[in-house]
Design a protein around this motif. Sequence first.
Motif, PDB file in Angstrom:
ATOM      1  N   ASP A  45       0.809  -1.217   0.000  1.00  0.00           N
ATOM      2  CA  ASP A  45       0.000   0.000   0.000  1.00  0.00           C
ATOM      3  C   ASP A  45       0.846   1.273   0.000  1.00  0.00           C
ATOM      4  O   ASP A  45       0.361   2.349   0.349  1.00  0.00           O
ATOM      5  N   ILE A  46       2.108   1.156  -0.395  1.00  0.00           N
ATOM      6  CA  ILE A  46       2.981   2.328  -0.412  1.00  0.00           C
ATOM      7  C   ILE A  46       2.525   3.304  -1.481  1.00  0.00           C
ATOM      8  O   ILE A  46       2.062   2.907  -2.564  1.00  0.00           O
ATOM      9  N   ASP A  47       2.631   4.591  -1.189  1.00  0.00           N
ATOM     10  CA  ASP A  47       2.242   5.639  -2.136  1.00  0.00           C
ATOM     11  C   ASP A  47       3.485   6.086  -2.910  1.00  0.00           C
ATOM     12  O   ASP A  47       4.372   6.732  -2.334  1.00  0.00           O
ATOM     13  N   PRO A  48       3.582   5.766  -4.206  1.00  0.00           N
ATOM     14  CA  PRO A  48       4.790   6.126  -4.974  1.00  0.00           C
ATOM     15  C   PRO A  48       5.058   7.627  -4.988  1.00  0.00           C
ATOM     16  O   PRO A  48       6.215   8.052  -5.063  1.00  0.00           O
ATOM     17  N   ALA A  53       9.734  12.364  -1.311  1.00  0.00           N
ATOM     18  CA  ALA A  53       9.798  13.191  -0.101  1.00  0.00           C
ATOM     19  C   ALA A  53      10.350  12.391   1.072  1.00  0.00           C
ATOM     20  O   ALA A  53      11.126  12.912   1.894  1.00  0.00           O
ATOM     21  N   TRP A  54       9.969  11.117   1.152  1.00  0.00           N
ATOM     22  CA  TRP A  54      10.471  10.265   2.248  1.00  0.00           C
ATOM     23  C   TRP A  54      11.984  10.061   2.127  1.00  0.00           C
ATOM     24  O   TRP A  54      12.718  10.126   3.118  1.00  0.00           O
ATOM     25  N   LEU A  55      12.454   9.823   0.885  1.00  0.00           N
ATOM     26  CA  LEU A  55      13.895   9.643   0.673  1.00  0.00           C
ATOM     27  C   LEU A  55      14.665  10.908   1.051  1.00  0.00           C
ATOM     28  O   LEU A  55      15.753  10.843   1.638  1.00  0.00           O
ATOM     29  N   TRP A  56      14.110  12.065   0.705  1.00  0.00           N
ATOM     30  CA  TRP A  56      14.784  13.322   1.033  1.00  0.00           C
ATOM     31  C   TRP A  56      14.822  13.546   2.549  1.00  0.00           C
ATOM     32  O   TRP A  56      15.827  14.028   3.085  1.00  0.00           O
TER      33      TRP A  56
END
Length: 355
Positions: A45-48, A53-56
Amino acid sequence: MTRFESASPGARATLIAVGLLLLAALATVFTVLIALIGVGRFSSDIDPLRVPAWLWHYRADPDLRRWLRIGGLISGFISGVVIAAVLLAQRRPLHGAARWAAERDLRRAGLRAREGVVLGRNGAGFLISGGPEHVMLYAPTRTGKGVGVVIPNLLTWPGSVVVLDIKRENYMATAGFRAAAGQRVLLFDPLAADGRTTRFNPLGHIDRTNAPAVLDELQRMAVMLFPGHDHADPFWSEAARTGFIGVGAYVAETPDLHFSLGEVFRQLTHGDTRTRFPDVIEARTLGGSPLSSGCVSALTDFCSSSENTFASIRQTITSRMGLWLNPLVDAATAASDFDLRDLRQGDLSIYLGAS
């Protein structure tokens, strides 16, 4: 031929760029996917859209950075394999990939120069090669090599030319035009029955007072006149060269003799050469005008053979110089009306005929 191979260079470059961009995008996605799996953040269910933003946000996390590096290495390896597979799959088409050159191809090849060698013409004008490359024309007899290429170039080439013109056809068609354009036009045809030929002495450029220079030039000429053969005894060609060099040097060092190939031939065929030259060497030494050491060495070696061997060596030399039995050839090569070095000045046209 595939569509890619038949496409224009610009279209092929665009397709390659698009393909590389797609490959880079897929490699980036695969790298991020491996990193998410590695840190335990991947789920169904991850939101691509929120992944960048998560990686940053967690960009400084050492565990994430380590998995990004691992993913990058794996993606890079896979990308390299894909690129190599594509390149290896580019085989030569079964029926070739040749095509007619377009205007851009002609300009890229330098065939639209303002001056140079005229190769032909198409609808847009003449094809002229203005570069330093050599041009070779190969075609069967009677297919228009002369009227289609040779004569047009003789009418347009502004510099010096040397034309092998056995039948004198090119001379008759272009000599007047080149002379009117300021060229010095010469016809070397030593066998012309009417004597209509310029003269050229192959030995005329040699300073006969400089013994080392004489020997050097005669050695070069001897190699051309008496070449060795792979399946023949080298003794005969080497002995012929020695004899030619010795007699030629003697002619050069004798002011009363004309320094020409015709005179060398006469000295070789006059009287008993084998006994005459040793007497000449001794007489010159006693008379205070000795021959140079190189000349003496060559003549001594030439004349020291047995009578039968000497006769064979002399026959080898004279058979190669048989043209100088003809008085027309002898006269045409007795002196020079021009210097080959003048070709560099760009205003000399020499036609070589053979009547």
